[in-house]
Design an enzyme around this catalytic site. Structure first.
Site, PDB file in Angstrom:
ATOM      1  N   HIS A  97       0.850  -1.198   0.000  1.00 26.07           N
ATOM      2  CA  HIS A  97       0.000   0.000   0.000  1.00 26.07           C
ATOM      3  C   HIS A  97       0.881   1.241   0.000  1.00 26.07           C
ATOM      4  O   HIS A  97       1.939   1.291   0.618  1.00 26.07           O
ATOM      5  CB  HIS A  97      -0.991  -0.019   1.168  1.00 26.07           C
ATOM      6  CG  HIS A  97      -0.434   0.274   2.530  1.00 26.07           C
ATOM      7  ND1 HIS A  97      -0.302   1.556   3.016  1.00 26.07           N
ATOM      8  CD2 HIS A  97      -0.024  -0.543   3.534  1.00 26.07           C
ATOM      9  CE1 HIS A  97       0.165   1.522   4.252  1.00 26.07           C
ATOM     10  NE2 HIS A  97       0.360   0.257   4.588  1.00 26.07           N
ATOM     11  N   ASP A 141       5.818   2.956   6.934  1.00 24.30           N
ATOM     12  CA  ASP A 141       4.598   2.172   6.770  1.00 24.30           C
ATOM     13  C   ASP A 141       3.711   2.936   5.777  1.00 24.30           C
ATOM     14  O   ASP A 141       3.004   3.848   6.180  1.00 24.30           O
ATOM     15  CB  ASP A 141       3.902   1.996   8.116  1.00 24.30           C
ATOM     16  CG  ASP A 141       2.573   1.256   8.038  1.00 24.30           C
ATOM     17  OD1 ASP A 141       2.253   0.707   6.961  1.00 24.30           O
ATOM     18  OD2 ASP A 141       1.855   1.255   9.051  1.00 24.30           O
ATOM     19  N   GLU A 191      -5.276   1.759   2.283  1.00 26.11           N
ATOM     20  CA  GLU A 191      -5.105   0.620   3.195  1.00 26.11           C
ATOM     21  C   GLU A 191      -5.343   1.034   4.631  1.00 26.11           C
ATOM     22  O   GLU A 191      -5.953   0.288   5.418  1.00 26.11           O
ATOM     23  CB  GLU A 191      -3.695   0.035   3.044  1.00 26.11           C
ATOM     24  CG  GLU A 191      -3.468  -1.268   3.796  1.00 26.11           C
ATOM     25  CD  GLU A 191      -2.889  -1.096   5.213  1.00 26.11           C
ATOM     26  OE1 GLU A 191      -2.663  -2.116   5.894  1.00 26.11           O
ATOM     27  OE2 GLU A 191      -2.664   0.060   5.629  1.00 26.11           O
ATOM     28  N   GLU A 192      -4.837   2.215   5.006  1.00 30.54           N
ATOM     29  CA  GLU A 192      -4.879   2.652   6.397  1.00 30.54           C
ATOM     30  C   GLU A 192      -6.298   2.949   6.886  1.00 30.54           C
ATOM     31  O   GLU A 192      -6.516   3.117   8.086  1.00 30.54           O
ATOM     32  CB  GLU A 192      -4.002   3.895   6.587  1.00 30.54           C
ATOM     33  CG  GLU A 192      -2.517   3.685   6.336  1.00 30.54           C
ATOM     34  CD  GLU A 192      -1.832   2.825   7.390  1.00 30.54           C
ATOM     35  OE1 GLU A 192      -2.523   2.333   8.305  1.00 30.54           O
ATOM     36  OE2 GLU A 192      -0.613   2.641   7.289  1.00 30.54           O
ATOM     37  N   ASP A 244       4.572  -5.355   3.745  1.00 34.05           N
ATOM     38  CA  ASP A 244       4.199  -4.273   4.662  1.00 34.05           C
ATOM     39  C   ASP A 244       5.222  -4.238   5.795  1.00 34.05           C
ATOM     40  O   ASP A 244       6.152  -5.049   5.833  1.00 34.05           O
ATOM     41  CB  ASP A 244       2.787  -4.497   5.203  1.00 34.05           C
ATOM     42  CG  ASP A 244       2.068  -3.200   5.556  1.00 34.05           C
ATOM     43  OD1 ASP A 244       2.739  -2.230   5.982  1.00 34.05           O
ATOM     44  OD2 ASP A 244       0.833  -3.153   5.431  1.00 34.05           O
ATOM     45  N   HIS A 284       3.364   4.094  12.798  1.00 32.00           N
ATOM     46  CA  HIS A 284       2.280   5.084  12.901  1.00 32.00           C
ATOM     47  C   HIS A 284       2.706   6.296  13.727  1.00 32.00           C
ATOM     48  O   HIS A 284       1.958   6.793  14.573  1.00 32.00           O
ATOM     49  CB  HIS A 284       0.992   4.456  13.467  1.00 32.00           C
ATOM     50  CG  HIS A 284       0.241   3.660  12.447  1.00 32.00           C
ATOM     51  ND1 HIS A 284      -1.125   3.506  12.467  1.00 32.00           N
ATOM     52  CD2 HIS A 284       0.669   2.985  11.345  1.00 32.00           C
ATOM     53  CE1 HIS A 284      -1.506   2.773  11.431  1.00 32.00           C
ATOM     54  NE2 HIS A 284      -0.427   2.436  10.745  1.00 32.00           N
TER      55      HIS A 284
END
Length: 366
Positions: free
Chosen positions: A69, A189, A219-220, A242, A334
């Site tokens: 992603h 990420d 994706e998130e 990922d 994140h």
């Protein structure tokens, strides 16, 4: 010639410092397209915003989806409160990391730099200071005066600058080289996964079948792009790349997270206690046997109880697609300062290449 590690590191820097908050992936998609298009037989962007590059092998074989992603977590403008910005998250972000964080508001083709603020602790009552500040109590200050009244056209000063509801907000952080093989930056990420797919796709020459290098959107915020692109390409097997949580940190026990940095990419067997991906036995054999045969350092991961990845969505597409997951150990996922080892990134690239080349030994084309 530059080394492979230099190539991977330079590309990670470029992708990391490009903006692509979920639902607004245009900029990052164009950067990836320029990197990969000359290596593809065809390339397209679907209606969801996924980028799909196709390369045909030298002989018949399975259709393989190699995917990462490209979107990143961030925020959007929710409301303009007297020339201060109220915001809402795009993706999972911990409130505790936000205060004083520098951000960029992307409005009307301009970048407005600001910081996330809240009521100063000096003015808080004791009960307030003892509680963590919630995101809904925060605001973004871009250097405006508190404006209580709009102009005669009903606009606040920020609105005159082009700021409006729905504008994206990204982390204002930069790529840094740390000690040894380690680097830090925003959106590893999953720009690290994108680097893996790009570099593997470039290296693939003599293989059986057809490879779809897919860079998914959103994706998130719900694994959305993966569902659409997997349905469109209808692969015989899929390999998702990922990041994953690295457990080599203080206060984390091995039984909580056994994956470590500089020990190679992880082959993930399941995540979210099986509510997400459960890697099929045939896919496990494909990835683990290939890694061992090619002497690629790797780890075996049973993911955390929390999040999952695009692999879950792909697995559940059409009548079910056998799907594997390569995970790159990353600290501070994140956050605006994620940390990974270029050695692990290089290992992920190497594993992706040999996995695609060996896929025809385990999966047949329809």
């Amino acid at each position: 010639m530059p080394s492979k590690s230099t190539d991977a590191k330079d590309l990670l820097k470029k992708l990391s410092e490009t903006v692509g908050v979920s639902g607004s992936e245009n900029e990052i998609r164009e950067v990836i397209k320029k990197e990969i298009e000359k290596y593809a037989d065809s390339i397209e962007t679907d209606s969801m915003g996924n980028l799909i590059a196709t390369k045909k092998g030298t002989k018949q074989g399975p259709k393989i989806m190699l995917s990462a992603h490209m979107d990143e977590i961030g925020f959007v403008v929710r409301y303009i409160d007297r020339d201060y910005i109220n915001f809402t998250p795009m993706g999972g972000i911990d409130d505790k990391i936000l205060l004083s964080m520098p951000v960029v508001v992307h409005s009307a083709g301009k970048k407005l730099y600001g910081s996330i603020m809240a009521k100063p602790p000096h003015l808080q009552e004791r009960e307030e200071r003892e509680k963590p500040v919630k995101m809904k109590e925060m605001f973004i200050d871009v250097g405006m005066k508190l404006n209580k009244t709009p102009d005669k056209d009903g606009k606040m000063e920020l609105e005159k600058l082009g700021v409006k509801k729905g504008d994206i907000i990204s982390f204002d952080s930069h790529f840094r080289e740390l000690q040894g093989s380690f680097v830090s930056g925003k959106s590893f990420d999953n720009r690290a996964g994108c680097v893996t797919v790009i570099e593997a796709f470039k290296q693939l020459k003599d293989f059986a079948g057809t490879v779809y290098a897919v860079f998914t959107a959103q994706e998130e915020v719900g694994l959305k792009g993966a569902r659409v692109s997997a349905f469109r390409t209808a692969p015989d097997v899929a390999l998702i790349v990922d990041t994953t949580i690295a457990g080599d940190l203080p206060n984390i026990m091995p039984q909580e997270c056994s994956v470590e940095t500089e020990k190679g990419p992880a082959i993930t067997l399941l995540d979210a206690q099986g509510r997400g991906l459960i890697t099929p036995q045939k896919v496990r054999e494909w990835l683990t046997e290939t890694a061992k045969k090619e002497k690629i350092q790797h780890q075996i991961e049973l993911g955390t109880d929390g999040g999952t990845t695009d692999a879950t969505a792909v697995t559940l597409t059409r009548e079910g697609i056998p799907t594997g997951l390569i995970s790159i150990p990353t600290r501070g996922i994140h956050s605006p300062s994620e940390v990974l080892s270029i050695k692990d990134l290089e290992g992920a690239i190497e594993l992706a290449v040999v996995a695609v080349k060996s896929a025809g030994q385990y999966f047949k084309g329809k």
